[in-house]
Write a protein that holds these residues in place. Sequence first.
Motif, PDB file in Angstrom:
ATOM      1  N   GLY A 445       2.942  -8.772  -9.102  1.00 27.54           N
ATOM      2  CA  GLY A 445       2.674  -7.349  -9.253  1.00 27.54           C
ATOM      3  C   GLY A 445       3.601  -6.521  -8.393  1.00 27.54           C
ATOM      4  N   LEU A 446       3.760  -5.245  -8.744  1.00 25.69           N
ATOM      5  CA  LEU A 446       4.652  -4.328  -8.008  1.00 25.69           C
ATOM      6  C   LEU A 446       4.002  -2.958  -7.944  1.00 25.69           C
ATOM      7  N   ILE A 447       4.109  -2.313  -6.755  1.00 20.30           N
ATOM      8  CA  ILE A 447       3.590  -0.955  -6.565  1.00 20.30           C
ATOM      9  C   ILE A 447       4.668  -0.075  -5.956  1.00 20.30           C
ATOM     10  N   TYR A 448       4.879   1.063  -6.583  1.00 27.46           N
ATOM     11  CA  TYR A 448       5.735   2.122  -6.026  1.00 27.46           C
ATOM     12  C   TYR A 448       4.986   3.420  -6.256  1.00 27.46           C
ATOM     13  N   ASN A 449       4.518   4.054  -5.153  1.00 31.34           N
ATOM     14  CA  ASN A 449       3.697   5.252  -5.278  1.00 31.34           C
ATOM     15  C   ASN A 449       3.949   6.165  -4.084  1.00 31.34           C
ATOM     16  N   LYS A 450       4.546   7.309  -4.357  1.00 35.86           N
ATOM     17  CA  LYS A 450       4.873   8.262  -3.294  1.00 35.86           C
ATOM     18  C   LYS A 450       3.691   9.150  -2.930  1.00 35.86           C
ATOM     19  N   LYS A 451       2.673   9.175  -3.796  1.00 35.37           N
ATOM     20  CA  LYS A 451       1.509  10.032  -3.547  1.00 35.37           C
ATOM     21  C   LYS A 451       0.241   9.188  -3.628  1.00 35.37           C
ATOM     22  N   TYR A 452       0.172   8.194  -2.739  1.00 40.42           N
ATOM     23  CA  TYR A 452      -0.931   7.243  -2.818  1.00 40.42           C
ATOM     24  C   TYR A 452      -2.163   7.706  -2.047  1.00 40.42           C
ATOM     25  N   ALA A 453      -1.959   8.226  -0.813  1.00 37.94           N
ATOM     26  CA  ALA A 453      -3.103   8.560   0.051  1.00 37.94           C
ATOM     27  C   ALA A 453      -2.878   9.911   0.723  1.00 37.94           C
ATOM     28  N   ILE A 464       2.436   4.913  -0.203  1.00 34.36           N
ATOM     29  CA  ILE A 464       1.650   3.727   0.134  1.00 34.36           C
ATOM     30  C   ILE A 464       2.311   2.964   1.281  1.00 34.36           C
ATOM     31  N   THR A 465       1.470   2.396   2.159  1.00 32.88           N
ATOM     32  CA  THR A 465       1.968   1.596   3.283  1.00 32.88           C
ATOM     33  C   THR A 465       1.579   0.134   3.086  1.00 32.88           C
ATOM     34  N   LEU A 466       2.074  -0.696   3.971  1.00 34.72           N
ATOM     35  CA  LEU A 466       1.773  -2.125   3.896  1.00 34.72           C
ATOM     36  C   LEU A 466       0.285  -2.388   4.107  1.00 34.72           C
ATOM     37  N   PHE A 467      -0.355  -1.560   4.925  1.00 29.36           N
ATOM     38  CA  PHE A 467      -1.790  -1.733   5.159  1.00 29.36           C
ATOM     39  C   PHE A 467      -2.585  -1.422   3.894  1.00 29.36           C
ATOM     40  N   HIS A 468      -2.170  -0.332   3.208  1.00 29.80           N
ATOM     41  CA  HIS A 468      -2.832  -0.007   1.943  1.00 29.80           C
ATOM     42  C   HIS A 468      -2.690  -1.154   0.940  1.00 29.80           C
ATOM     43  N   PHE A 469      -1.452  -1.648   0.857  1.00 29.48           N
ATOM     44  CA  PHE A 469      -1.181  -2.707  -0.115  1.00 29.48           C
ATOM     45  C   PHE A 469      -1.940  -3.986   0.231  1.00 29.48           C
ATOM     46  N   ILE A 539       8.824  -0.138  -1.764  1.00 24.19           N
ATOM     47  CA  ILE A 539       8.222  -0.839  -2.901  1.00 24.19           C
ATOM     48  C   ILE A 539       7.573  -2.117  -2.384  1.00 24.19           C
ATOM     49  N   TYR A 540       6.329  -2.349  -2.802  1.00 24.39           N
ATOM     50  CA  TYR A 540       5.610  -3.549  -2.383  1.00 24.39           C
ATOM     51  C   TYR A 540       5.360  -4.456  -3.597  1.00 24.39           C
ATOM     52  N   ILE A 541       5.437  -5.753  -3.352  1.00 26.23           N
ATOM     53  CA  ILE A 541       5.222  -6.732  -4.428  1.00 26.23           C
ATOM     54  C   ILE A 541       4.307  -7.851  -3.935  1.00 26.23           C
ATOM     55  N   PHE A 542       3.716  -8.539  -4.874  1.00 28.74           N
ATOM     56  CA  PHE A 542       3.006  -9.787  -4.577  1.00 28.74           C
ATOM     57  C   PHE A 542       3.299 -10.768  -5.697  1.00 28.74           C
ATOM     58  N   GLU A 543       3.336 -12.046  -5.357  1.00 28.42           N
ATOM     59  CA  GLU A 543       3.508 -13.091  -6.361  1.00 28.42           C
ATOM     60  C   GLU A 543       2.763 -14.328  -5.891  1.00 28.42           C
TER      61      GLU A 543
END
Length: 659
Positions: A445-453, A464-469, A539-543
Amino acid sequence: MKFSWKLINNFTNLSKIKLKDFEKDLALSGLEVDNIKNTDKCKDKIIQLSITTNREEIRSSFSLAREISTIFNIPITIIPIQLKYHDSTEYYSQKLTNTEYTHIAYIRIVKFKIVYRKILPKWLLNNLSINEIKKNDILDSIQEYIKIKWGQTFHVTNTIEIAKNNNIIQGYKEIKLFNTKTIQLINKSSNESYSKSKMLIFTTVTQKANQKLQNNEFFENMFIDSIKLITTIFGCRIEKYSHAHQRIIHKTQTIEIEKKNINQCLGYTKGKKLRFIEVKTIKKILKQLKLQPTYYKKNKIFKITTPTYRKNDLTRGIDIIEEIGRIYKFHYFFNRIKESKIKGNRSKKFIKVKQIRRTLNQLGFHEVINCCITENIKNDSTTAKIYNPIINTQKELRKNITENLINNYRQNIKHSTNQIEIFEIGKVFSNSNQKQHNEKTHLSGLIYNKKYARSDWSNKPSEITLFHFKNIIETFLETINSTAILKKIVNNNENKDTNYPEHLLKKNKKIGIYNKKNKVMIGIIGEINNKIIKNNEIIYIFEANLSKLIETTKLTYHLRYVAKQYSHYPSVTRDISIKVKKYTDIQKIKQLIIKNQNKFLESIDVFNEYININDRAKNEIRYVGLRITYRSHTKTLNSQDIMEIDKNLKSQMKELQAS
């Protein structure tokens, strides 16, 4: 019966029909193909059919072409030439003088003298040889060829034979409509110089002029074809022909069929909804069969008129229904629906994959699908390469899914998309040391969000930050009942997996997903390195390996709660800020506090993390904000207990800052 492929093509175009489809559809329509073979001698295909007794009208190339045009819904390429009989001599009996007639019996007599004889052309002999016909006489050979091609032919005689033998017309049912005296009368009106010449008699029965179907057997075309062939081979001159017609009555064969009988016999059509064959489709098929249909909507009845050449086999309503099913194709119908209430066995993987998709959708992710053939960023001996690739950008099998998701990000960012939250479940590939191909299923998965919180309602939303992710991944694992944990990546050969995109992530912003039982790494999360995406976006990802992730889950339909006594006494909270080295593990800090703390400790939470921007370039120091909660299950904490807690905290902070 044998037919020539070339001769059939004279009447209809079969170039777009595959031979397999031709054979299959003819068999489904009741014309079984016994054999199709190529002949080098004739440079043709010979089609051998088994003609049933009810389809005796299929006795020539023209009649077979007509049937093929009906089955495949393709037109007859030869245009019929209308028969003109209005200026011919009319002979009819007195009984029919005042009666409404339906058909015209027509006779044409042609005389010619043979000037010379050419050798029969090879193509004509080939067509005769296909049907195993051997004729010594040239005119007889032409006569047989016309019969093979058109299904009807001319009768050869002369004036002397007609005068001597009154039974010359026996065996020709169309000629029987005219008596011998009539033929002799027509003959006398012709040129006397041709009295000893050959005589050709052509006859046909056609519908009257005011009806829709005229000359339905292509009589005029057959006549022109015969005359051209005779004049070419014999080099003769044809006298102007003599002709006559007679009005006759042929009983019109009409059949009425109820729509409900068609539905009952053929059943439902296959499709998404249960429905019978539509009225407009039935009418289209009946027109295709040349049955002149009329539909009476009020009574829901079809009234059809059978053509002359089908009057022997289409006599009942069930025959028409069979024709409808034959053209529509019987395998598109079913007459009974099998209801099965037994559900098939669903595997644990199937259930979990479905749950994983649903959970990620609920968390705001959108599923994407990418091709497994790509060009990997990092290549080594484990890369599965494709031999003889079509293009250079698709020469390998993907080692991970993350690189495909990065390409999806690049495509979306071109359209000014500020929010990209996607995931994919797909195959990844690698080579082992034994040069064997390994295939695994991964989730990425991938997240890119400039207006997350938004920290406060008056402030602008932040990215979004690493803690959010990390919290999103923990929520995901908890929702799917997974016991997997997130912790610092341990670099050892046992946990190394080439399919995890560790090389795409920033060095100090990546976390491993581990199996809690065997401590094996099953996935990875982190922030993508700016060198990969070539910009400063976060940009944050998980696999994760899907099979290994499913192993950490349980197929329970409820959560496992731990019963624990709840304290009725108030808690004491202490917020502290600890100054530590930049890359100190937070778990290490928590474990140190828990190890040296007293029995009143209830929880430790990280609520903030910050660095001094002014000193960022000079040192590697960061500040971690911790919220520690104390509570007793037996009493309210007094001032002496709180003093002891504060004393322990101060000593622990000194120990942490020193380390």
